[in-house]
Scaffold this active site. Structure first.
Site, PDB file in Angstrom:
ATOM      1  N   TYR A  68      13.700  30.979   6.529  1.00 53.13           N
ATOM      2  CA  TYR A  68      12.453  31.481   7.101  1.00 53.13           C
ATOM      3  C   TYR A  68      12.607  31.706   8.599  1.00 53.13           C
ATOM      4  CZ  TYR A  68       9.687  30.428   2.948  1.00 53.13           C
ATOM      5  OH  TYR A  68       9.155  30.421   1.696  1.00 53.13           O
ATOM      6  N   LYS A 113       0.842  -1.201   0.000  1.00 48.54           N
ATOM      7  CA  LYS A 113       0.000   0.000   0.000  1.00 48.54           C
ATOM      8  C   LYS A 113       0.880   1.254   0.000  1.00 48.54           C
ATOM      9  CE  LYS A 113      -0.351  -0.293   5.039  1.00 48.54           C
ATOM     10  NZ  LYS A 113      -1.171  -0.798   6.143  1.00 48.54           N
TER      11      LYS A 113
HETATM   12  C1  PLP Z   1      -0.391  -1.782   6.805  1.00 59.05           C
HETATM   13  C2  PLP Z   1      -0.933  -3.033   7.311  1.00 59.05           C
HETATM   14  C3  PLP Z   1      -0.094  -4.137   7.527  1.00 59.05           C
HETATM   15  C4  PLP Z   1       1.398  -4.074   7.382  1.00 59.05           C
HETATM   16  O1  PLP Z   1       1.954  -3.705   8.602  1.00 59.05           O
HETATM   17  P1  PLP Z   1       3.527  -3.604   8.853  1.00 59.05           P
HETATM   18  O2  PLP Z   1       3.645  -3.280  10.282  1.00 59.05           O
HETATM   19  O3  PLP Z   1       4.036  -2.543   7.962  1.00 59.05           O
HETATM   20  O4  PLP Z   1       4.095  -4.923   8.529  1.00 59.05           O
HETATM   21  C5  PLP Z   1      -0.684  -5.326   7.909  1.00 59.05           C
HETATM   22  N1  PLP Z   1      -2.022  -5.414   8.092  1.00 59.05           N
HETATM   23  C6  PLP Z   1      -2.848  -4.374   7.916  1.00 59.05           C
HETATM   24  C7  PLP Z   1      -4.300  -4.556   8.149  1.00 59.05           C
HETATM   25  C8  PLP Z   1      -2.332  -3.149   7.532  1.00 59.05           C
HETATM   26  O5  PLP Z   1      -3.156  -2.109   7.381  1.00 59.05           O
END
Ligand code: PLP
Length: 733
Positions: free
Chosen positions: A629, A402
């Site tokens: 800034y 993702k």
């Molecule tokens: C993002 C996500 C993961 C992955 O988690 P990590 O800690 O990056 O391994 C697993 N399960 C769900 C439901 C997630 O949203």
């Protein structure tokens, strides 16, 4: 397995093999020495086509491969074959191909087996071979499939280069006569391609199981030398036998013409018995080559292969028109070089045009002008292997890609992982899932988050799997009347998404819905990263609730399908759990979320990403002057300030300003001077000797020992690596 190490040799060999095939069709040494040309084109170059078959097998054939992988291979090859057929139609017309009496049977035979132009047989052969091998390996396993296809190869070889011997036996002669009705040569998708494809797939399989080579480099080299010598002997034996029968001088054209007459069209010399061991050792050696991958060589070699006969014609026509036939054609070496060069230039130009059209970003990525991400796919492959090694038997890796693979680039990441045999992916949104499909990812893709139920049509069209967030969501999805695959999310204590673990009735209602096909059930642990006693107790309770629910479902006769509850930390802290998948994100990218506390089962992980920019300006700031800034930085001495054209829009958190953030230039630390701006940041480079415009600055390092290791940088911003990485901006190259 280090991807870089594995495939560099294959990439390069593709390119070499293409020119070996050109040699087969142009006989470069014929004018100098018939014997030398024979060794080059009828023996050495004979490794080229089997090599391509093995490569296809290596990447395609696996006992666990999914049918859509085969389908997409067939589709791609068919498209290429179709294009090649069209390309050669004008030449076919010129040659009077369509004037033949029994055109239709000939056309069918050619399209299916022999190719409509002399070199095109390879494409139908690889399709037919792939289908045969795919099912043979699934049904029989590698060993038996290898035996069967070897037997086919033996039959083929006896009807090919051994035909002069074999045709002495009347029964054999009539058998091959019969085969000749179907295909002009036994060098085709039934007798030739399969064994090499199985061999390629088998080598891939062995390496998946045991990444270390099974014999030393030296033994491999000796094996190759011995089998090549034997093949050379075989080739000369056959050649001399044939020549002794025909009483011909070693004049190839003449000999071939007579052989054609005496032995019919089946004679050919592309298959030798010792080609098999030769290819095995050659391929094994190629896999040991280190170096960068050169993917573009794959397309280049394919185009060269397809167009080179056309280029032979072009060279001939040019020689005729320019009146330099004796130089350009009669001198066989010049002829070969001319054809090769022309084919290469054509292929290169075609590729440039194609790439420009398809993915402009590909070329832009070479720039590294302003600010960019570097990803080490070898490390990604390594991490995938490390995670798999820590899992229980029967558990698969579901790669969480993702948020553009946590900033690493979903395309490169998913393609690399699929090559490693990963066939389950998780994304957050339906569009991320569609994107993956468009990249050609064929494995399961689970959408972890919310999708508007009206998009069920997309879920189905792209064969995605949606998460059922709760019963109400399931009902909305069901109402779309589109059959969709789902995993049901169970809330075991996180109180975010999912049906309550105690509410088995609701879960079972989802099972009974007509359009919703339950393929799995999962839950998420909310403090599996902590080893503090209370958190461990909480996590164990979550796991127990999940297991209790699964038992309940089974007792009521429901099949939960794939079950999963661990993410990266779930695996590292609770490696003993036995479910079908581990959904790993952050660990796959080689970093921990933070640097607090350890884990129960630490893995050897290697960071994949680094974030870099360049010093584009260096300016002097006098003691007491301020810059940036809010005048946040005031020089305490006469200083040199370097400007990096990268800012918070690119993922350098603004909270990393003066006194907190730093870059690494020439191995030295360059503290941020003042605030991070949207598009740039100033760094103090006073202490870096030989600092120069153009120097590369690292902002996130892939070295776990560096102070710029992602979890450390994240900690300074009060966040975790996950957030830091996934906020890399779109503007980065
Ligand atoms: C993002 C996500 C993961 C992955 O988690 P990590 O800690 O990056 O391994 C697993 N399960 C769900 C439901 C997630 O949203």
């Amino acid at each position: 397995m280090n991807e870089k190490k594995s495939y560099a040799g294959i990439d390069r060999m593709r390119f070499i093999a293409a020119f070996l095939i050109v040699a087969i069709h142009t006989s470069p040494l014929a004018a100098q020495s018939i014997a030398a040309d024979f060794v080059l084109t009828r023996v050495i170059a004979r490794v080229a086509v089997p090599f391509f078959f093995m490569t296809s097998g290596f990447f395609l054939i696996s006992k666990y491969g999914r049918a859509d992988k085969l389908k997409s291979f067939l589709k791609r090859t068919a498209v290429i074959y179709g294009a090649a057929i069209l390309l050669y139609i004008p030449v076919n017309i010129y040659n009077g191909y369509f004037m033949s009496d029994d055109l239709l049977p000939k056309l069918i035979k050619d399209v299916v087996f022999d190719g409509t132009f002399y070199h095109l047989w390879y494409l139908p052969a690889s399709m037919l071979g792939a289908v045969i091998v795919w099912y043979a390996v699934k049904r029989l396993g590698f060993k038996k499939a290898l035996a069967v296809t070897s037997a086919l190869y033996l039959i083929g070889t006896l009807g090919n280069s051994w035909y002069a011997f074999v045709s002495q036996v009347p029964a054999a002669k009539s058998f091959y006569g019969l085969l000749g009705q179907i295909s002009d040569y036994t060098r085709n998708g039934i007798f030739f391609a399969p064994v090499f494809m199985v061999l390629g797939g088998w080598i891939a399989e062995e390496r998946r199981k045991k990444p270390d080579a099974s014999f030393s480099f030296k033994i491999g080299l000796v094996g190759l030398a011995v089998s090549f010598a034997l093949m050379l002997g075989e080739a000369f034996l056959l050649r001399n036998y044939v020549l002794s029968k025909t009483d011909l001088p070693m004049n190839r054209d003449l000999a071939d013409a007579i052989l054609q007459r005496d032995y019919g069209e089946q004679r050919n010399d592309s298959m030798y018995l010792f080609l098999l061991p030769c290819m095995y050792f050659l391929f094994d050696l190629l896999l040991r080559f280190g170096g960068k991958r050169r993917r573009e060589l794959r397309s280049l070699s394919l185009i060269i292969y397809i167009v080179h006969p056309m280029m032979i014609l072009v060279v001939r026509v040019a020689a005729r028109i320019l009146g330099i036939w004796h130089i350009l054609v009669n001198n066989s070496i010049v002829h070969y070089l001319a054809v090769s060069l022309l084919s290469f230039v054509f292929a290169y130009a075609a590729l440039l045009i194609w790439e420009k059209k398809k993915r402009p970003s590909l070329r832009a990525r070479r720039g590294r002008e302003r600010a960019w991400i570097e990803t080490d796919m070898g490390n990604l492959a390594h991490n995938a292997a490390a995670l798999r090694g820590a899992m229980q038997d029967g558990c698969g890796l579901m790669a969480v890609v993702k948020a553009d693979a946590y900033g690493h680039g979903a395309y490169d990441t998913a393609v690399c992982l699929e090559r490693q045999g990963v066939n389950a992916f998780a994304v957050a949104t339906v569009d991320e899932g569609i994107e993956l499909r468009k990249y050609g990812i064929s494995g399961d893709i689970l959408i972890l988050g919310y999708t508007d139920p009206r998009r069920a049509v997309h879920i189905r069209r792209y064969r995605l799997t949606q998460t059922v967030l709760d019963l109400k969501y399931a009902r909305l999805l069901e109402r779309q009347k589109k059959t969709v695959a789902v995993h049901i999310k169970i809330d075991t204590g996180m109180r975010r998404l999912g049906i309550d673990a105690e509410d088995i009735k609701s879960v079972e209602k989802v099972f009974s819905m007509g359009h919703i096909k339950v393929r799995g059930i999962y839950s998420h642990l909310c403090c599996s990263d902590s080893l503090n006693e209370e958190d461990v107790f909480f996590t164990e309770n979550q796991i127990e609730r999940f297991e209790r629910l699964l038992d309940g479902l089974k007792a009521d006769g429901f099949d939960p399908g794939k079950t999963h509850i661990q993410s990266s930390y779930g695996l590292m802290n609770y490696p003993e759990l036995k479910f079908d998948y581990v959904r790993a994100g952050i660990a796959l990218y080689g970093v921990l979320s933070d640097c607090r506390g350890g884990v129960r089962n630490p893995l050897d992980l290697r960071p994949v990403l680094s974030l870099r920019s360049r010093v584009v300006l260096i300016r002097e700031v006098k003691k007491g002057e301020s810059c940036g800034y809010g005048r946040a930085f005031t020089a305490k001495r006469d200083s040199l300030i370097g400007i990096l054209p990268i800012g918070y829009c690119d993922g350098v958190p603004r909270s990393l300003s003066e006194g907190v953030g730093a870059a690494e230039i020439r191995g030295r630390t360059a503290p941020f001077a003042g605030r991070v701006c949207m598009d740039s940041v100033a760094v103090d480079v006073t202490d870096i000797e030989d600092i120069a415009v153009g120097d590369i600055a690292t902002l996130i390092s892939d070295d776990p020992q560096s102070p710029l290791y992602a979890p450390l940088v994240a900690e300074r911003t009060g966040s975790i690596s996950n957030e830091l990485l996934c906020r890399m901006g779109d503007r980065l190259e």
